[in-house]
Every structure is written in C-alpha cells, then in structure tokens.
Motif scaffolding. Structure first.
Motif, short mmCIF file in Angstrom:
data_model
loop_
_atom_site.label_atom_id
_atom_site.label_comp_id
_atom_site.label_asym_id
_atom_site.label_seq_id
_atom_site.Cartn_x
_atom_site.Cartn_y
_atom_site.Cartn_z
N LEU A 191 41.46 -13.68 -53.85
CA LEU A 191 40.29 -13.07 -53.40
C LEU A 191 40.20 -11.85 -54.35
O LEU A 191 38.99 -11.48 -54.65
CB LEU A 191 40.46 -12.39 -51.77
N SER A 194 38.90 -12.93 -57.59
CA SER A 194 37.38 -13.38 -57.37
C SER A 194 36.51 -12.11 -57.61
O SER A 194 35.21 -12.15 -58.14
CB SER A 194 37.10 -14.21 -56.11
N LEU A 195 37.09 -10.94 -56.91
CA LEU A 195 36.23 -9.84 -56.65
C LEU A 195 36.24 -9.22 -58.14
O LEU A 195 35.22 -8.88 -58.70
CB LEU A 195 37.13 -9.00 -55.72
N GLY A 198 33.42 -10.59 -60.10
CA GLY A 198 32.20 -10.57 -59.79
C GLY A 198 31.33 -11.81 -59.44
O GLY A 198 29.99 -11.79 -59.68
N ARG A 200 29.46 -14.23 -57.72
CA ARG A 200 29.18 -14.23 -56.24
C ARG A 200 28.67 -15.34 -55.74
O ARG A 200 28.66 -15.64 -54.68
CB ARG A 200 27.63 -13.33 -56.11
N TRP A 203 31.35 -16.80 -53.67
CA TRP A 203 31.31 -16.07 -52.35
C TRP A 203 30.62 -16.94 -51.19
O TRP A 203 31.00 -16.71 -50.04
CB TRP A 203 30.93 -14.65 -52.47
N VAL A 240 33.92 -5.36 -45.56
CA VAL A 240 33.93 -5.67 -47.09
C VAL A 240 32.74 -5.30 -47.89
O VAL A 240 32.90 -4.49 -49.07
CB VAL A 240 34.39 -7.06 -47.52
N TYR A 241 31.62 -5.49 -47.54
CA TYR A 241 30.48 -5.38 -47.90
C TYR A 241 30.19 -3.68 -48.21
O TYR A 241 29.65 -3.07 -49.23
CB TYR A 241 29.15 -5.94 -47.40
N SER A 244 33.13 -2.39 -50.58
CA SER A 244 33.45 -2.28 -52.10
C SER A 244 32.03 -2.62 -52.70
O SER A 244 30.93 -3.03 -52.43
CB SER A 244 33.88 -4.04 -52.33
N THR A 246 31.73 -3.12 -55.84
CA THR A 246 31.45 -4.57 -56.61
C THR A 246 30.60 -5.45 -55.80
O THR A 246 29.58 -5.97 -56.24
CB THR A 246 32.62 -5.26 -57.04
N VAL A 247 31.15 -5.92 -54.50
CA VAL A 247 30.42 -6.74 -53.61
C VAL A 247 29.01 -6.36 -53.34
O VAL A 247 28.19 -7.19 -53.37
CB VAL A 247 31.32 -6.97 -52.64
#
Length: 420
Positions: A191, A194-195, A198, A200, A203, A240-241, A244, A246-247
């Motif tokens: 995870l 993946s973050l 970036g 997406r 995801w 998380v949204y 983060s 980045t997300v």
C-alpha cells in the motif's frame, strides 16, 4: 515422511523469490518465467511420473485460454500478410507457463507450501526499491517507479503483492506470530509503495477486491456484520482521502481533467485517454474481425491526427499505448484478439471460483489468491496496457499458472489422501 529432494527445494525457492526477483532485477521476470517453463517441461517428460491427477475440463479450458492470445495474434498478423514476429513475443509468455501449471499439479505439497511467503517478500522488495532504488519518472510530480518499471506498472504490482500478502494469512496452516507479522508488513509495504507511485488506476481495484473478500467472508455472518463492515471500509477510504494529500490530489485531478475536456482542453491525462479510447473504438468498428494487425493502432496515429480525430499530443502518446489492454488487443487483432484476451482473465476467474469449493483449505486459499490476482489485473488493464511489457505479462502468466497448479494439486490431495 518422504525425503526432501533437490527438485522440491528448487520449486520452493522459485515460488518464494519470484515476485521479489522480478521487481528487483531488469529481465528477471521473463528469464525466470522461461526457465520455469523449460524445467517444468523437462519434469513432465522425465520418467519420474509424480502425482498423476486427471486434468478435468476446467483444467483443459485453463490451458486453452493460455494458448489463445498467441493463436489470435498469429492469426491476425499472418492474415494481414505482415507477421510482425516481435509482437508474438509477449503472448507467447502465456504458452510458456502451461508446463508450469501441469508440473505443479504433480509437485510435492511440502514444496508448494512455501508459496505463502512469496507475496509479502515481493511487496517488501517493492518498498525497498521505492525507498532506495527508485527513479523519478516525471518532471516535478515525483512519480516514483523502479529503474525499469514505470510508476503505473510498478505501483500496480506493488499493490497486488500487498493485497495478496494479507489474503495469504493462514493459507496452508495457522500462521505463527512472525509469519503473521511478515504478511501484515507485506500489506503495508504494498500500500505504501502504491501511494508513493501515485498510480491511481490501480487504486480502483481496491473496492473490487474488498467486495470479493466481503462476499466470501460474509457467508453465514449476521446482518449486522454485513452492514457494519462495508460501512467501516467506506469510512476508512474517506479517512485516507482526507488525510493523504497525494491520494486527494491524484483523485481530484480526475474531476479537473474531465471539466477541462468538456471545455475543449483535451490534452490532459484523462483527456488523452478518452481520445485514444474513442479512436480505438472507431478503428475496431472499421476492422472488426482481425483488426489492423501488429502495431496497427500505433501506425494509424499520424493519419488520425491529420484527420483531426485526435490531437497531435494524443497521437504521439498513442504510438506508445492505448492505455486500455482490451481496446489495444481488439484494435490490433480484432474481435478474435479481444476474446482471446478476455479468456486470459475470465477463464482463470472461473477456474479459481470453482476451486473455492474444494474440500482442501490449501486449495481454497490458492484459489482465493488467484481469483483476486486475475481480477486486479483486469482492473489494472482498464487504464493501462498491462501486457505491453514482457516483464509484466511474464509476472501475470507465471503467478496465475502457479496458483492454479497449487490449487489443483492441493485439491487432488484432499480427494485422494494417498497422493500426499
């Protein structure tokens, strides 16, 4: 107890190390896949018969599906009078792993049981690469990948290995504390990597994977569990949204790109994809059965730009890929190619779904991992060509074949304990 042979040790070593080595070393994914195919073929042809489990209709369909992409590519390219043999290379990887599937169905269970460590080791390797051996593939956006895998493919594979690390908990037996810790660390590593990339597009696979897991785990659960667990997951995604940047930035840019596209600004990340998808559909409609042939979509880009059917920037990027695996195969190899590609996803999904009914817990575990992996790769392929790189097609082909072979072998053992 039977004595561990050199062959058992080699199988165990390859199963445990393949994901990590494929991510760490350029060319290792293909080289090890080819080596596994050759060694498996030699084992099948050897006098030592091993476990002789009958190949049922589902196993036969699995083998036919693996052969389908190469057959479709060969048919299309030969029909156009332009064999373009280099495009045969990637689909041939699926053919190479058929002996792996068949050989693992005859392998000893003690060698196969080591496979549950493969995915946490692979996921931890991706985090190591991201932290110490990464390459920034973009100017200013800090999109990290490995030295030879771009952020999208690298991030997608890291995410897949992380998810499978968690799904492998208590696969063959009740895991010890250190194995549980290793697998949870693999999930976190996948995870996190993946973050950092970036990516997406990958995801999108997470809600699909969680839906499958909840469906499987929810059988026999109370109504309260079935309601509260999905709500808790949705709340976790929201956290998380919000937490983060980045997300949040990577997701918010989708909305921004769509707005720009509607106002005529088409040369954004999302806008270019939409242009390429539209043109790919038009080309399929014009050449439905066998497509344009090898590199047909790529070679059509200049003409499409001159006709105003997409922007020059989109045409330039389209020479690299369509950004959708199914459209890429269908545009180049027609409906025949599209159906062959779908078989690579659909038949393994059906195979693994059926093996979920096995009396063997080990077979059910392997089937769950294979099901999740095949579904994730299908989702990945909606926004990127997963099989345009020889390394990524090798990874998908070998892991799917290995998990199918393990599921079948464990299922045979449950059906006939004398095979152990």
């Amino acid at each position: 107890m039977q004595r561990t042979t050199a062959g058992d040790s080699l199988i165990a070593f390859l199963l445990v190390t393949y994901p990590a080595l494929a991510m760490l070393f350029d060319g290792a994914a293909s080289a090890l896949m080819i080596a596994a195919g050759v060694l498996s073929l030699a084992a099948l042809l050897s006098r030592r018969s091993g476990v002789q489990g009958r190949l049922d209709g589902l196993g036969l369909a699995f083998c036919i599906a693996l052969a389908a992409p190469l057959a479709a590519v060969a048919l299309s390219t030969l029909a156009h009078g332009r064999p373009t043999f280099p495009v045969w290379d990637s689909p041939s990887r699926f053919l190479f792993v058929i002996p792996v599937f068949l050989a693992l169905r005859r392998a000893s269970l003690r060698s196969l049981a080591w496979a549950d460590l493969a995915f946490p080791v692979g996921a931890l390797a991706t985090l190591f690469i991201a932290l110490f051996l990464s390459r920034d593939w973009s100017a200013g956006d800090h999109r990290l990948g490995s030295k030879f895998l771009n952020p999208i493919h690298f991030g997608d594979l890291a995410l897949a290995f992380g998810v499978l690390s968690a799904a492998a908990l208590n696969w063959w037996r009740r895991d010890s504390n250190w194995v549980i810790a290793l697998k949870i660390a693999g999930l976190v590593a996948g995870l996190a990597t993946s973050l950092l990339t970036g990516s997406r597009g990958g995801w999108i696979a997470l809600p699909v994977v969680l839906a499958i897991v909840l469906w499987e785990r929810g059988r026999g659960k109370s109504l309260r569990w079935k309601v509260l667990t999905p709500l808790a997951i949705v709340a976790l995604f929201a956290v998380v949204y919000g937490a983060s940047s980045t997300v949040r930035e990577r997701i918010d840019v989708i909305s921004s790109n769509l707005t720009q596209y509607q106002h005529g600004q088409e040369d954004t990340s999302v806008g270019v994809r939409l242009q390429l998808y539209k043109v790919a559909v038009e080309l399929v409609e014009a050449n439905p059965v066998l497509g344009l042939g090898g590199h047909g979509f790529r070679d059509a880009m200049n003409a499409m730009a001159q006709q105003g059917r997409l922007t020059p920037a989109a045409a330039q990027l389209g020479k690299g890929e369509v950004h959708n695996q199914l459209l890429a195969y269908t545009a180049d190899y027609g409906i025949v190619g599209g159906l062959a590609l779908l078989a690579i996803y659909v038949v393994p999904v059906v195979f693994f779904a059926r093996r979920r009914a096995s009396p063997s817990a080990a077979a059910r575990g392997a089937a769950m991992l294979g099901l999740l992996f095949a579904v994730m790769f299908f989702v990945f392929g909606l926004t990127v060509e997963t099989f345009d790189l020889k390394g990524t097609v090798s990874i998908y082909a070998l892991i799917v074949a290995a998990l199918a072979g393990i599921a079948d072998r464990a299922n045979q053992d449950a059906s006939n304990p004398s095979l152990s």
